[in-house]
Design a protein around this motif. Structure first.
Motif, mmCIF file in Angstrom:
data_model
loop_
_atom_site.group_PDB
_atom_site.id
_atom_site.type_symbol
_atom_site.label_atom_id
_atom_site.label_comp_id
_atom_site.label_asym_id
_atom_site.label_seq_id
_atom_site.Cartn_x
_atom_site.Cartn_y
_atom_site.Cartn_z
ATOM 1 N N LEU A 1 39.219 -23.779 -96.994
ATOM 2 C CA LEU A 1 38.643 -23.988 -98.196
ATOM 3 C C LEU A 1 37.466 -24.726 -98.206
ATOM 4 O O LEU A 1 36.680 -24.784 -99.449
ATOM 5 C CB LEU A 1 39.621 -24.592 -99.294
ATOM 6 C CG LEU A 1 40.888 -23.769 -99.575
ATOM 7 C CD1 LEU A 1 41.977 -24.497 -100.400
ATOM 8 C CD2 LEU A 1 40.683 -22.534 -100.291
ATOM 9 N N ALA A 2 36.787 -25.151 -97.195
ATOM 10 C CA ALA A 2 35.829 -26.383 -97.237
ATOM 11 C C ALA A 2 34.548 -25.775 -97.798
ATOM 12 O O ALA A 2 33.986 -26.341 -98.657
ATOM 13 C CB ALA A 2 35.614 -26.778 -95.945
ATOM 14 N N GLU A 3 34.327 -24.536 -97.518
ATOM 15 C CA GLU A 3 32.969 -23.854 -97.800
ATOM 16 C C GLU A 3 33.179 -23.145 -99.424
ATOM 17 O O GLU A 3 32.226 -23.462 -100.370
ATOM 18 C CB GLU A 3 32.671 -22.914 -96.954
ATOM 19 C CG GLU A 3 32.056 -23.619 -95.743
ATOM 20 C CD GLU A 3 31.429 -22.326 -94.964
ATOM 21 O OE1 GLU A 3 30.793 -21.409 -95.336
ATOM 22 O OE2 GLU A 3 31.553 -22.642 -93.425
ATOM 23 N N ARG A 4 34.314 -22.386 -99.597
ATOM 24 C CA ARG A 4 34.355 -21.704 -100.868
ATOM 25 C C ARG A 4 34.891 -22.553 -102.109
ATOM 26 O O ARG A 4 34.639 -22.035 -103.025
ATOM 27 C CB ARG A 4 34.982 -20.615 -100.556
ATOM 28 C CG ARG A 4 36.560 -20.534 -100.366
ATOM 29 C CD ARG A 4 36.993 -18.903 -100.271
ATOM 30 N NE ARG A 4 38.338 -18.906 -100.460
ATOM 31 C CZ ARG A 4 39.288 -18.901 -99.487
ATOM 32 N NH1 ARG A 4 38.560 -18.465 -98.121
ATOM 33 N NH2 ARG A 4 40.475 -18.777 -99.570
ATOM 34 N N GLU A 5 35.452 -23.581 -101.772
ATOM 35 C CA GLU A 5 36.374 -24.459 -102.777
ATOM 36 C C GLU A 5 36.457 -25.972 -102.449
ATOM 37 O O GLU A 5 37.303 -26.702 -102.051
ATOM 38 C CB GLU A 5 37.673 -23.991 -102.852
ATOM 39 C CG GLU A 5 38.118 -22.621 -103.402
ATOM 40 C CD GLU A 5 38.244 -22.758 -105.092
ATOM 41 O OE1 GLU A 5 38.092 -23.835 -105.747
ATOM 42 O OE2 GLU A 5 38.338 -21.558 -105.689
ATOM 43 N N PRO A 6 35.055 -26.460 -102.128
ATOM 44 C CA PRO A 6 34.976 -27.766 -101.746
ATOM 45 C C PRO A 6 35.622 -28.860 -102.402
ATOM 46 O O PRO A 6 36.109 -29.727 -102.103
ATOM 47 C CB PRO A 6 33.395 -28.194 -101.778
ATOM 48 C CG PRO A 6 32.880 -26.882 -102.579
ATOM 49 C CD PRO A 6 33.837 -25.884 -102.559
#
Length: 187
Positions: free
Chosen positions: A130-135
């Protein structure tokens, strides 16, 4: 072993479906953790010789209840249904908690170590995914992961690995947690 991040699924709605799985399973996991601590506290209660562990369990349960409340809100906000297995997970969690507590304080701590090891690995995989799309969600999961690591470390410090039948007990609990994760994602 950290789970590898899953690549986004192809097709319309695939990302929303994956997010629903993540939220559903995390909610289920926190529900199970709260139930485990409640089962353990039901055995240890307020007994004079168990004051120390009762306090530790109450504190860890409070952290898990905070996580659960956040996932309750996320399920509502994102219109995701909780797992259909919730009633079973409550019952199973309470039974595992009470059962390990009946085996003694070290067994209760072994339960915590086993559960938190699986949950920490699970959160680590989700954070990477999720790091990139839901930081923002990934950051919240990292905070929860740190709480789980603190619980695990406390359990180890309190003698989890000295529990009778530690290896078997730990393996059974870890296997049960991993199965519950797979089931809760889908049902």
């Amino acid at each position: 072993m950290t789970e590898k991040p899953l690549p986004p699924r192809p097709g319309q709605g695939a990302l929303a479906e994956r997010m629903a799985e993540i939220l559903r399973v995390d909610h289920a996991g926190e529900l199970g953790a709260v139930s485990i601590y409640r089962g353990q506290r039901a055995v240890f209660g307020e007994a004079a010789r168990h004051e120390r562990i009762a306090g530790q369990l109450a504190e860890m349960e409070a952290h898990e209840a905070e996580h659960l409340a956040r996932f309750d809100r996320l399920l509502t906000e994102r219109r995701v249904r909780p797992t259909a297995m919730a009633p079973l997970w409550r019952l199973a969690g309470f039974a595992v908690g009470a059962g390990t507590a009946l085996l003694g304080e070290k067994a209760a701590h072994a339960c915590t170590e086993a559960v938190e090891n699986v949950i920490e690995e699970h959160y680590a995989g989700q954070i990477a995914e999720l790091a990139e799309r839901e930081p923002e969600l990934a950051a919240e999961l990292e905070k929860f992961r740190q709480d789980e690591l603190a619980h695990r470390d406390l359990a180890v410090d309190e003698g989890a690995r000295e529990a009778p039948g530690y290896e078997l007990l730990s393996a059974v609990i870890r296997t049960g947690c991993r199965a519950a994760i797979k089931i809760s994602e889908k049902l």
